[in-house]
Design an enzyme around this catalytic site. Structure first.
Site, PDB file in Angstrom:
ATOM      1  CE  LYS A   1      11.741  -8.412  11.670  1.00  0.00           C
ATOM      2  NZ  LYS A   1      10.785  -6.715  12.506  1.00  0.00           N
TER       3      LYS A   1
ATOM      4  N   GLY B   1       8.195   0.079   9.347  1.00  0.00           N
ATOM      5  CA  GLY B   1       8.035   0.838  10.650  1.00  0.00           C
ATOM      6  C   GLY B   1       6.719   1.575  10.916  1.00  0.00           C
TER       7      GLY B   1
ATOM      8  CG  MET C   1       1.753  -2.620  11.778  1.00  0.00           C
ATOM      9  SD  MET C   1       1.734  -4.355  11.439  1.00  0.00           S
ATOM     10  CE  MET C   1       2.693  -5.305  10.761  1.00  0.00           C
TER      11      MET C   1
ATOM     12  NE  ARG D   1      13.839  -5.758   5.319  1.00  0.00           N
ATOM     13  CZ  ARG D   1      12.670  -4.246   6.094  1.00  0.00           C
ATOM     14  NH1 ARG D   1      11.896  -4.582   6.436  1.00  0.00           N
ATOM     15  NH2 ARG D   1      13.574  -3.074   6.676  1.00  0.00           N
TER      16      ARG D   1
ATOM     17  CG  HIS E   1       9.752   6.560   7.539  1.00  0.00           C
ATOM     18  ND1 HIS E   1       9.454   7.671   6.652  1.00  0.00           N
ATOM     19  CD2 HIS E   1       8.499   5.611   7.652  1.00  0.00           C
ATOM     20  CE1 HIS E   1       7.526   7.505   6.592  1.00  0.00           C
ATOM     21  NE2 HIS E   1       7.427   6.361   7.208  1.00  0.00           N
TER      22      HIS E   1
ATOM     23  CB  SER F   1      -8.773  -1.731 -30.917  1.00  0.00           C
ATOM     24  OG  SER F   1      -7.437  -1.370 -29.606  1.00  0.00           O
TER      25      SER F   1
ATOM     26  CB  CYS G   1      -5.563   1.176 -28.328  1.00  0.00           C
ATOM     27  SG  CYS G   1      -7.297   1.445 -28.175  1.00  0.00           S
TER      28      CYS G   1
ATOM     29  CE1 TYR H   1      -3.491  -3.175 -31.207  1.00  0.00           C
ATOM     30  CE2 TYR H   1      -3.416  -5.520 -31.916  1.00  0.00           C
ATOM     31  CZ  TYR H   1      -4.246  -4.158 -31.883  1.00  0.00           C
ATOM     32  OH  TYR H   1      -5.168  -3.276 -32.780  1.00  0.00           O
TER      33      TYR H   1
END
Lengths: 881, 881
Positions: free
Chosen positions: B21, B100, B102, B346, B462, B770, B837, B857
């Site tokens: 913020k 919401g 804090m 933001r 919220h 694998s 995998c 992969y």
């Protein structure tokens, strides 16, 4: 490459090439002991044979012809000569003895023509034809694969026809007729018994090589960890005959008593017999010396009395061999018409008791030095030496008495077939295998039984040798019993013991006892104590014990441990009132309830610790916090659940539900170890309080207490940090309350691969590591120890594994993690102490690895402490440089 | 160290110091967007505060005084001035948004004296006292820890006393009276509301810092993997008021539609209100533009119509911000007496659909390049994008309609409290959480539910924000239902839905539907396809799929997989006739019987393989031989055992016994994987025959088949050698029978620590590895995946773990084994192909590791293929150098 060695060309150090038996024959020839001349075809030739599709190497024939000519010259006989024929035996012989596993053929060289020469030479037609018919039988069986039974049947039929009962009643004509009948049997199978002696010889040599891979030899190798690739040597030797009349005999002897180690000449022999007759245990043999005869209360005449000259000659050989080999020798001898021959010498199998006594005595006699004794001592012997014995004060019902072939006490249900023994083992039911006599096929059954009892056979019979090798209690030659396989029972007078009934064997006295019997621990002989004293002069690693009770601790201390390396607190949670408090703790819904239950457990744990600390006065005690999953403490059966519910005054559904919630799919990988202490810090708090209060109070008694707290199943530093904080907090509190500052250490088990992989981080918060190789083996291999036996069996059968990684450390995999753990751990914490406390801490091969890996100590069960001391010394000597 | 930054001194890249913020406010100030002046106290100050026992650093006060003077000068007002007082807000703001979670305090600077100045300045006494009483309430609650409820009760009582219903009906005198009552409440707790504005300010600053460690913030951080040590910044800003009469308003807006991604300005606002009123979802807000009003069918006036000048100014800000931040912005604005202020900007939370559309659109618009889009794309969005949708053709019973706050379809039993949702989750029962409105305390309940339905609140309420963040379907503002907590039900007209009844939410349309409803897979939008196309231009690693059925294979191929990396054959063993044949196979006593049963399974497996090979025409298919323990295929319940016995015509005791024999203490570490194929080579033979016959037949259809056989649970080379021989033998046989030589590979799973440790040996007999990271994680940690959730919960609670290692790869431990396995494997077999995998193959963080470790992969479930393509591209770009 040289394939053939004439006896005397090789020596005792060439076992790998000549086999054990061969090396002995060569060595004896070298030192002028009367050995019938012969030669050895090397083990490498056997390996060649299998590698090249069962063909022998090209140069072999020429080499054999060569040495054969030399033997012929020496003996003044010719192989295949019709006038004065040389007869040969062909025997297997691998690097280590595999008694009875491979094949032997005797009397090679006989045929219709040469048998005439033998008759002429010996003047004994009956003997000559008996030799000939035995050759055909053996050859047909071993080389041609025809069942020995077929020949036996033909013999039996002939005896019926002739109306006689014993073989010895058959005339030489009848035996000659038998040779024709035997040859006919071979014909029936489309084969022909070879007339040419050289053809016979080569057939026999190939058969001996092939027998390396017969089923029972393979089985034996698996059980004894003998590599497939060694191969066997083949010994070809001039025949001598112990059955050539009254002035002939044959026997076996040990240079010292192989059961007790006493320095007296010990043996058995049979007049007018072949060597096989003694080993097979079919006739009960005579004692060697007069002293022995008296001792064993035998009614048979001793060699000393019957053949005093041969006896004297033999005792000379005995002395020469012991001085030369510096070890107990097991020899075979034969007297042919008054001339004594030594057929074999080898390191003699012995009981552990004997092994220790002989080794220590030899140091006293100046034959060996301490280091030699240590290096020669088989750690396996020590396990066996620590076998339980039957309590001498116990009142026992003796059923019968046989020969004490292998010491130790064994109790189990009677079974009559090796297959049944295997089945019982699978069900974890201890059993005793009872047989008329055993044969090499029975090995697996013997391995599965707690002990073996045979009706027939001597101390050197198959059953006796195998059982001793395995460290199984064994009683042989118990001729007063009669075994009835059909009805699965044995009888002695009016006592009948049926399959499934319990008996106890006392392998040290030969007693067969009804039912179960109180046993006592083995105690140290003076020689054993002395031997262990030697080891302490050489080893580097400390030897600690895994002990959970004051009793265990006492035993361990007696056995020479230098502290307790693993004290499992959970074992203290069972028993009597405790388990109820523990169950209350587990069933608690809130921290408060849990703490209330823990408060009840505290004084009991504290008392245990106090007693252990007192016993271990001056030595460190490593105490592990609670490890097993909580559901292990809860009852599983409906009835026990109901009972617990009644006692605890709750609905049984409450307990059932809790058991259900706590149950896990894979408990070994579940909520246990430090995971418990993290979830319920109050459990760790209680345990630590018990430890430190106990330590403080025992210190006040004037004793020295060195407590170390060990956190189990840590996989990351943060887990250890969490528990370390709890330990430090409580230790501080107790120090304040008791007014005593205690020096202590906090360490962790390294028993998960991740712990070893991140040992550098973990070591920052640890004063010591203790490798928990049981769990580490489980997770590294992905084998559940509880289920593994099923897999191991198939894996050994298929040659995937040749040892149990839960017994002997897997150096390639688990060992790699251990090395990594030590290296990383010491790097970030140079003061780190490192030990091992899994089963492997008491296994000699694993201890050898521990020495190389640089561990500070091993910890093992109290009964393995002596073995560990020995193995640690051996390893240190081995890697001294 | 500098603790305080005046707005504009910092910029958007300083989020770590200024919080998200704060960084936005600084950046906006820099680019001349009208932000009420203020300053930020850094996150480092918060960290300092906690490290030093809740004390603020020494130099802070001076720095604050300094910037405060600058603000006063700029605003021409003085903090604490009785004539023209400056009022301040104090707000938390961490690196990432924690909506919401804090605390915030508004109107700081008011007291009995300064309130007079405010009255004078605004001419609105009622407003001034309303501000004052709100300050005391907030201050009492946030700084002094007094329940907000106490103040609410006092207000309610006063309303009753004055006989009014609404707050707005209270006169300025009554509100003044209320300030005294509020101060009295604080007195009751032994505290005093501070008169000194500076005292107020410092109290508020400390309270904001402290709120970083309140329970709900901690919970949120755990759920979102936000580190404890980040701390929050604290923003102190001049108050502006959207509730200062008719010419004031407040609102929130997204620069594009955060639900669809459409490039239209989207927002909500309330006339004459404070910002909190919009976010809390208490009043239903007005639409921003006329277009939006029409689209949402709202009866409320749009900003565009009511305040056209402000609307124009706002659209200017929108354009500026988007060009500047190159991303969707979420802004808060307030108009105080006609003057527009931007209070916050933001990066806007968005639906996955919107995220993809916005990113791809921005490439088209020239705002971003492809690489930027890829790097910015949250792979988590793609998971959500592939959420199922309600089948549009399904006939559904609509109960009600609300705002479509978070897309996807969710079905479950209705619950009314977060605690009940948690309980249902524990029982693995899907549930829908129904609330009047949600508050930050409900987070755990939302996380446990499949979806959330609220009676009140807007798209930015919220519930909406949290559900979108979690990817849970959510419908909000469904005002036509009335929720009755007491009776645990909700009503709509004459329909009543009670707790436990099943409903379905359609988060994309806002529909609440009766019962369970057919769903369909999410399909690709053109933008999604385009985005994935971008990723393929950048990634190095291949992306394969774990697919066991032709259907899975089709899905995976649609999603762009390059082959099947794991085809589990055991899933084919279940279902219909097959399971009977499989059970016959398991119950077989001999090899012959087993082969007979296997022969029945062969054609079925073959058919499966054929279908899969056809689908994967031209792409490789890695087929794993049988893996799970055999007892998984046998029934466990008595009834099923009896039924099986009837069908198989055996005694049920036979089956019971077999189940007993096959059962294991730790099945995960038991007789499974290659251990089965080694014990029963005929199983492997059948499977390999099915594979190669299928391949041959599909090749004959003209397709290209690339089969690869994978052996599971290998721990040593010899196991692989054993199975490799079987595969090669059968492949050769089939090749001969079919007359087709097929190119194939044989590889192994690396899923045991020992396999990684001995990879150099194993690689000699493997064409590919694998990594089976599910099993590897189990054994490396010693965690059973089936039991782990119980431990994980406690571990996250105690801060021992902050992620689930079965979801995201443990790089420190398991990753070390993977690296070792790759290195050792490639060293002894440079041609070795290496993939993964396990579940982790579809997890972005783990894929990042795979790129660094050099894997060839990754293979993952079909629905994760798109995520894997994105994550692989991101990782490649990240480590390009």
């Amino acid at each position: 490459m040289k394939y053939v060695y004439l006896f005397g060309e090789g020596d005792k150090d060439m076992k790998n090439t000549l086999g054990g038996k061969g090396a002995g024959l060569h060595e004896m020839t070298r030192i002028s002991i009367p050995v019938p001349p012969g030669f050895t075809i090397t083990t490498q030739t056997c390996v060649y044979y299998f590698k090249h599709n069962d063909t022998l190497p090209h140069g072999l024939k020429k080499e054999v012809d060569n040495v054969l000519r030399k033997i012929e010259r020496k003996m003044g006989k010719m192989f295949g000569d019709t006038d004065n024929p040389l007869l040969l035996s062909v025997r297997s012989g691998s690097r280590v003895s595999m008694p009875g596993m491979m094949d032997t053929i005797l009397n090679l060289g006989l045929n219709e023509n040469t048998v005439k020469g033998l008759i002429k030479n010996t003047g004994d037609e009956r003997f000559a034809y008996d030799c000939f018919r035995r050759l055909i039988d053996m050859y047909g069986n071993v080389v041609m694969g025809i069942s020995h039974g077929e020949f036996e049947e033909a013999l039996a039929e002939l005896k019926r026809k002739k109306g006689v009962k014993l073989d010895s009643e058959l005339s030489s004509e009848t035996l000659q007729e038998l040779t024709s009948i035997y040859k006919g049997i071979i014909k029936k199978y489309g084969k022909t018994f070879p007339v040419d002696p050289h053809k016979q010889l080569w057939g026999a040599i190939e058969a001996v090589f092939s027998s390396w891979n017969n089923e029972r030899a393979k089985e034996y190798r698996k059980l004894n960890n003998i590599p497939e690739e060694w191969g066997t040597a083949c010994n070809v030797q001039t025949m001598v005959f112990g059955n050539m009349g009254k002035n002939s005999m044959t026997g076996v002897a040990f240079t010292r008593n192989p059961a007790t180690g006493e320095n007296i000449f010990y043996g058995e022999w049979l007049p007018n017999a072949q060597g096989e007759d003694v080993v097979a245990g079919i006739r009960t043999p005579h004692p060697l010396s007069l002293a022995e005869k008296e001792k064993s209360d035998s009614s048979l005449a001793s060699l000393e009395k019957m053949f005093p000259r041969a006896y004297r000659e033999l005792t000379g050989v005995r002395e020469k061999l012991e001085k030369h080999f510096k070890d107990l020798q097991d020899i075979e001898f034969t007297m042919e018409k008054g001339k004594l021959f030594i057929l074999q010498t080898r390191s003699g199998k012995r009981t552990p008791l004997a092994a220790v006594k002989i080794a220590v005595d030899m140091v006293d006699e100046g034959l060996l030095d301490k280091k030699e004794v240590i290096m020669r001592m088989n750690p396996g012997y020590i396990t066996q030496l620590l076998h339980p014995m039957i309590d001498p004060k116990a009142k026992v019902e003796i059923i019968a008495k046989g020969l004490p072939a292998s010491p130790g006490a064994a109790t189990g249900k009677v079974v009559f077939t090796p297959a049944d023994a295997v089945k019982m083992k699978e069900k974890d039911e201890p059993c005793i295998l009872v047989r008329v006599e055993t044969s090499p096929e029975d090995i697996k059954g013997i391995a599965s039984a707690e002990g073996v009892l045979t009706q027939r056979g001597g101390m050197t019979s198959h059953a006796a040798v195998v059982a001793r090798g395995m460290g199984k209690p064994c009683v042989v030659g118990c001729e007063s019993i009669s075994v009835d396989y059909d009805n699965k029972l044995f009888k002695k007078d009016n006592i009948t013991v049926k399959e499934g009934e319990v008996i106890t064997l006392d392998g040290a006295s030969g007693r067969v006892i009804e039912g179960d019997v109180p046993e006592i621990k083995a105690s140290f002989t003076p020689e054993f104590r002395k031997l262990l004293g030697f080891t302490d002069e050489f080893r580097r690693m400390g030897v600690m014990a895994n002990a959970d009770t004051p009793n265990d601790a006492k035993t361990a201390r007696e056995f020479g441990c230098e502290g307790i390396g693993l004290c499992r607190t959970e074992h203290m949670f069972f028993g009597g009132d405790r388990i109820m408090a523990v169950r209350e703790m587990i069933l608690a819904e809130t921290r408060e309830e849990r703490c209330k239950a823990l408060a009840k457990i505290l004084p009991m744990q504290k008392d245990d610790f106090k007693e252990i600390f007192r016993v271990m006065d001056g030595l460190p005690v490593v105490i592990r916090t609670l490890d097993p999953p909580l559901h292990e403490f809860l009852p599983k059966e409906l009835e026990s659940i109901k009972e617990l519910a009644r006692k605890m005054k709750v609905e049984s559904s409450v307990i059932k539900e809790k058991v259900r919630i706590l149950s896990e799919v894979n408990p070994m990988l579940g909520n246990r170890g430090c995971r418990l202490g993290i979830a319920y810090p109050e459990i760790t708090e209680m345990q630590v309080r018990a430890i430190f209060e106990a330590a403080s109070e025992v210190i006040k008694e004037g004793k020295k207490v060195i407590p170390e707290v060990m956190i189990p199943l840590v996989g990351s530093e943060i887990e250890l940090v969490n528990q370390r904080k709890v330990v430090e907090k409580v230790a501080k509190e107790v120090a304040k309350e008791q007014g005593i500052e205690i020096d202590y250490m906090i360490g962790t088990m390294i028993e998960l691969p991740r712990a070893a992989l991140t040992a550098d981080e973990i070591a920052k918060s640890a004063d010591f590591f203790s490798f928990g190789t049981n769990d580490l083996t489980q997770t590294t291999f992905g084998f559940s120890r509880d289920d593994f036996f099923k897999i191991l069996e198939s894996y050994i059968e298929k040659g995937i594994m040749n040892y149990d990684p839960f017994q002997t450390l897997d150096i390639r995999g688990v060992g790699q993690l251990i090395k990594m753990g030590i290296e990383k751990g010491r790097k970030s914490n140079p003061k780190l102490e490192v030990g091992i406390c899994g089963e492997h801490g008491g296994d000699p091969k694993s201890i050898d690895f521990c020495e190389r890996a640089g561990l500070d100590y091993v910890s093992c069960s109290p009964y393995r402490v002596p073995i560990a001391r020995l193995a640690a010394a051996q390893a240190k000597i081995r890697y001294r440089k």
